[in-house]
Design a protein around this motif. Structure first.
Motif, PDB file in Angstrom:
ATOM      1  N   GLN A 177      -2.081 -12.918   6.008  1.00 32.86           N
ATOM      2  CA  GLN A 177      -2.238 -13.814   6.154  1.00 32.86           C
ATOM      3  C   GLN A 177      -3.295 -15.114   5.411  1.00 32.86           C
ATOM      4  O   GLN A 177      -3.326 -15.930   5.968  1.00 32.86           O
ATOM      5  CB  GLN A 177      -3.683 -13.445   7.005  1.00 32.86           C
ATOM      6  CG  GLN A 177      -3.378 -12.321   8.122  1.00 32.86           C
ATOM      7  CD  GLN A 177      -1.953 -12.793   9.040  1.00 32.86           C
ATOM      8  OE1 GLN A 177      -2.501 -14.206  10.220  1.00 32.86           O
ATOM      9  NE2 GLN A 177      -0.714 -11.842  10.103  1.00 32.86           N
ATOM     10  N   GLU A 178      -2.566 -13.935   3.686  1.00 36.51           N
ATOM     11  CA  GLU A 178      -2.668 -15.267   3.084  1.00 36.51           C
ATOM     12  C   GLU A 178      -4.060 -15.738   3.358  1.00 36.51           C
ATOM     13  O   GLU A 178      -5.025 -17.305   3.702  1.00 36.51           O
ATOM     14  CB  GLU A 178      -2.031 -16.876   3.420  1.00 36.51           C
ATOM     15  CG  GLU A 178      -0.539 -16.318   2.708  1.00 36.51           C
ATOM     16  CD  GLU A 178      -0.142 -17.614   2.245  1.00 36.51           C
ATOM     17  OE1 GLU A 178      -0.400 -18.985   3.101  1.00 36.51           O
ATOM     18  OE2 GLU A 178       1.170 -17.124   2.023  1.00 36.51           O
ATOM     19  N   GLY A 179      -5.787 -15.460   3.583  1.00 38.47           N
ATOM     20  CA  GLY A 179      -6.812 -15.212   4.206  1.00 38.47           C
ATOM     21  C   GLY A 179      -7.505 -15.925   5.293  1.00 38.47           C
ATOM     22  O   GLY A 179      -8.797 -15.955   5.757  1.00 38.47           O
ATOM     23  N   ALA A 180      -6.216 -16.142   5.946  1.00 41.66           N
ATOM     24  CA  ALA A 180      -6.377 -16.825   7.659  1.00 41.66           C
ATOM     25  C   ALA A 180      -6.631 -15.065   8.502  1.00 41.66           C
ATOM     26  O   ALA A 180      -6.069 -14.383   8.507  1.00 41.66           O
ATOM     27  CB  ALA A 180      -5.464 -17.325   8.018  1.00 41.66           C
ATOM     28  N   PRO A 181      -7.568 -14.903   9.439  1.00 41.10           N
ATOM     29  CA  PRO A 181      -8.053 -13.590  10.410  1.00 41.10           C
ATOM     30  C   PRO A 181      -7.077 -13.314  11.189  1.00 41.10           C
ATOM     31  O   PRO A 181      -6.319 -15.118  11.215  1.00 41.10           O
ATOM     32  CB  PRO A 181      -9.177 -14.078  10.878  1.00 41.10           C
ATOM     33  CG  PRO A 181      -9.547 -15.340  10.842  1.00 41.10           C
ATOM     34  CD  PRO A 181      -8.726 -16.469   9.266  1.00 41.10           C
ATOM     35  N   PRO A 182      -6.392 -12.251  11.076  1.00 39.73           N
ATOM     36  CA  PRO A 182      -5.040 -12.098  12.182  1.00 39.73           C
ATOM     37  C   PRO A 182      -5.188 -11.958  13.466  1.00 39.73           C
ATOM     38  O   PRO A 182      -4.921 -11.517  14.162  1.00 39.73           O
ATOM     39  CB  PRO A 182      -4.333 -10.443  11.227  1.00 39.73           C
ATOM     40  CG  PRO A 182      -6.191 -10.059  10.948  1.00 39.73           C
ATOM     41  CD  PRO A 182      -6.459 -11.118  10.284  1.00 39.73           C
ATOM     42  N   GLY A 183      -6.917 -12.138  14.157  1.00 42.04           N
ATOM     43  CA  GLY A 183      -7.256 -11.980  14.939  1.00 42.04           C
ATOM     44  C   GLY A 183      -6.921 -11.342  16.115  1.00 42.04           C
ATOM     45  O   GLY A 183      -7.951 -10.419  15.307  1.00 42.04           O
ATOM     46  N   THR A 184      -6.021 -10.581  17.292  1.00 41.60           N
ATOM     47  CA  THR A 184      -6.566  -9.368  17.615  1.00 41.60           C
ATOM     48  C   THR A 184      -5.139  -8.569  16.964  1.00 41.60           C
ATOM     49  O   THR A 184      -4.873  -7.696  17.499  1.00 41.60           O
ATOM     50  CB  THR A 184      -5.983  -9.918  19.225  1.00 41.60           C
ATOM     51  OG1 THR A 184      -4.622 -10.827  19.147  1.00 41.60           O
ATOM     52  CG2 THR A 184      -6.736 -10.737  19.997  1.00 41.60           C
ATOM     53  N   GLY A 185      -4.707  -8.840  16.315  1.00 41.84           N
ATOM     54  CA  GLY A 185      -3.927  -8.477  16.167  1.00 41.84           C
ATOM     55  C   GLY A 185      -4.446  -6.935  14.765  1.00 41.84           C
ATOM     56  O   GLY A 185      -3.787  -5.906  15.048  1.00 41.84           O
ATOM     57  N   VAL A 186      -5.242  -6.546  14.417  1.00 42.99           N
ATOM     58  CA  VAL A 186      -6.365  -5.715  13.686  1.00 42.99           C
ATOM     59  C   VAL A 186      -6.047  -4.582  14.937  1.00 42.99           C
ATOM     60  O   VAL A 186      -5.824  -3.236  15.253  1.00 42.99           O
ATOM     61  CB  VAL A 186      -7.294  -5.955  13.030  1.00 42.99           C
ATOM     62  CG1 VAL A 186      -7.961  -4.671  12.788  1.00 42.99           C
ATOM     63  CG2 VAL A 186      -7.458  -7.205  11.910  1.00 42.99           C
ATOM     64  N   HIS A 187      -7.060  -5.413  15.831  1.00 45.13           N
ATOM     65  CA  HIS A 187      -7.319  -3.906  17.188  1.00 45.13           C
ATOM     66  C   HIS A 187      -5.689  -3.348  18.436  1.00 45.13           C
ATOM     67  O   HIS A 187      -5.926  -2.339  18.558  1.00 45.13           O
ATOM     68  CB  HIS A 187      -7.600  -5.325  18.763  1.00 45.13           C
ATOM     69  CG  HIS A 187      -8.448  -4.684  19.974  1.00 45.13           C
ATOM     70  ND1 HIS A 187      -7.037  -4.167  20.598  1.00 45.13           N
ATOM     71  CD2 HIS A 187      -9.562  -3.439  20.108  1.00 45.13           C
ATOM     72  CE1 HIS A 187      -8.547  -3.479  21.726  1.00 45.13           C
ATOM     73  NE2 HIS A 187      -9.738  -3.013  21.053  1.00 45.13           N
ATOM     74  N   LYS A 188      -4.549  -4.342  17.732  1.00 45.31           N
ATOM     75  CA  LYS A 188      -3.834  -3.722  18.636  1.00 45.31           C
ATOM     76  C   LYS A 188      -2.971  -2.530  17.784  1.00 45.31           C
ATOM     77  O   LYS A 188      -2.206  -2.087  17.738  1.00 45.31           O
ATOM     78  CB  LYS A 188      -2.785  -4.840  18.843  1.00 45.31           C
ATOM     79  CG  LYS A 188      -1.072  -4.858  18.902  1.00 45.31           C
ATOM     80  CD  LYS A 188      -0.476  -6.095  19.181  1.00 45.31           C
ATOM     81  CE  LYS A 188       1.202  -5.422  19.847  1.00 45.31           C
ATOM     82  NZ  LYS A 188       2.005  -6.770  19.730  1.00 45.31           N
ATOM     83  N   VAL A 189      -3.183  -3.278  15.942  1.00 47.27           N
ATOM     84  CA  VAL A 189      -2.698  -2.101  15.345  1.00 47.27           C
ATOM     85  C   VAL A 189      -3.614  -0.714  15.355  1.00 47.27           C
ATOM     86  O   VAL A 189      -2.710   0.292  15.571  1.00 47.27           O
ATOM     87  CB  VAL A 189      -2.633  -2.596  14.153  1.00 47.27           C
ATOM     88  CG1 VAL A 189      -2.688  -1.531  13.019  1.00 47.27           C
ATOM     89  CG2 VAL A 189      -1.677  -3.540  13.819  1.00 47.27           C
TER      90      VAL A 189
END
Length: 221
Positions: A177-189
């Motif tokens: 993400q180059e420093g940007a938060p991945p949003g809901t991606g973490v929860h999905k993972v």
């Protein structure tokens, strides 16, 4: 620049913290290639000799800097253990991964990978295949084992496989993400990795210790 004089006994601690904070800022702004002794002392606003007065060489300084930042994982591990039995396992893991893989951690991982001597010395000081990632895996393994003891994770869950999967995938997700938060991606993972082994609801074995009433880790989404 004139070196600031501080009382004996406080000087070393203050100088270390000042230099470590400066190193962190330089690393975040300029990356591993920009992290030099001169850049650190300039950022800290002290004479270059201050660093070499407290550390044998720059690699010794970097080892202590990384170990100091790695100590934060111990604090995070304690908070994660406090969350055992509260909220949901998915939310707790989402929160800790989001907190763990902040900009500083990602920058330090890049630094360690960029300097072979630093990695060698870190392994001597704190044996691990990969500093930070190995510590994070141990933290999550311990958490999942405790949740399994409470019945919130399936008894046959392969935690030794699940923990490194969560850490490795989380690292890649944030790094991309180059420093940007991945949003809901973490929860999905997290849901994908442990969805089949997490028990819905507070299924606990008879006689298990009641869950902590401490604060639940934020989902951080």
């Amino acid at each position: 620049m004139e070196e600031r004089t501080v009382p004996t006994g406080v000087a070393i601690r203050d100088a270390r913290e000042q230099l470590f904070d400066a190193a962190e800022r330089v690393l975040l702004q300029h990356g591993p290639s920009g992290l030099t002794s001169r850049a650190v002392t300039t950022e800290a606003g002290v004479a270059k000799g201050v660093l070499h007065r407290h550390f044998a060489d720059f690699d010794a300084f970097l080892v202590e800097f990384v170990l100091d930042r790695m100590a934060r994982i111990d604090t995070q591990a304690a908070a994660l253990q406090e969350a055992v039995g509260t909220g949901t396992v998915v939310d707790n893991l989402t929160g800790i991964l989001t907190e763990l893989f902040g900009a500083v951690t990602l920058a330090i991982i890049r630094l360690v990978l960029a300097r072979d001597e630093l990695l060698t010395r870190l392994r001597q000081a704190r044996p691990a295949r990969m500093p930070i990632l190995s510590d994070a895996t141990a933290m999550i393994t311990s958490y999942l084992v405790t949740e399994r003891e409470l019945g919130r994770i399936a008894v046959d869950a392969d935690i030794e496989t699940l923990a490194p999967m969560l850490v490795g995938t989380g690292h890649l997700l944030f790094a991309d993400q180059e420093g940007a938060p991945p949003g809901t991606g973490v929860h999905k993972v997290v849901t994908t990795v442990i969805g089949d082994v997490e028990h819905e609801g507070p299924e606990r074995r008879l006689g298990a210790i009641p869950p902590s009433t401490g604060a639940v880790l934020s989902a951080g989404t």
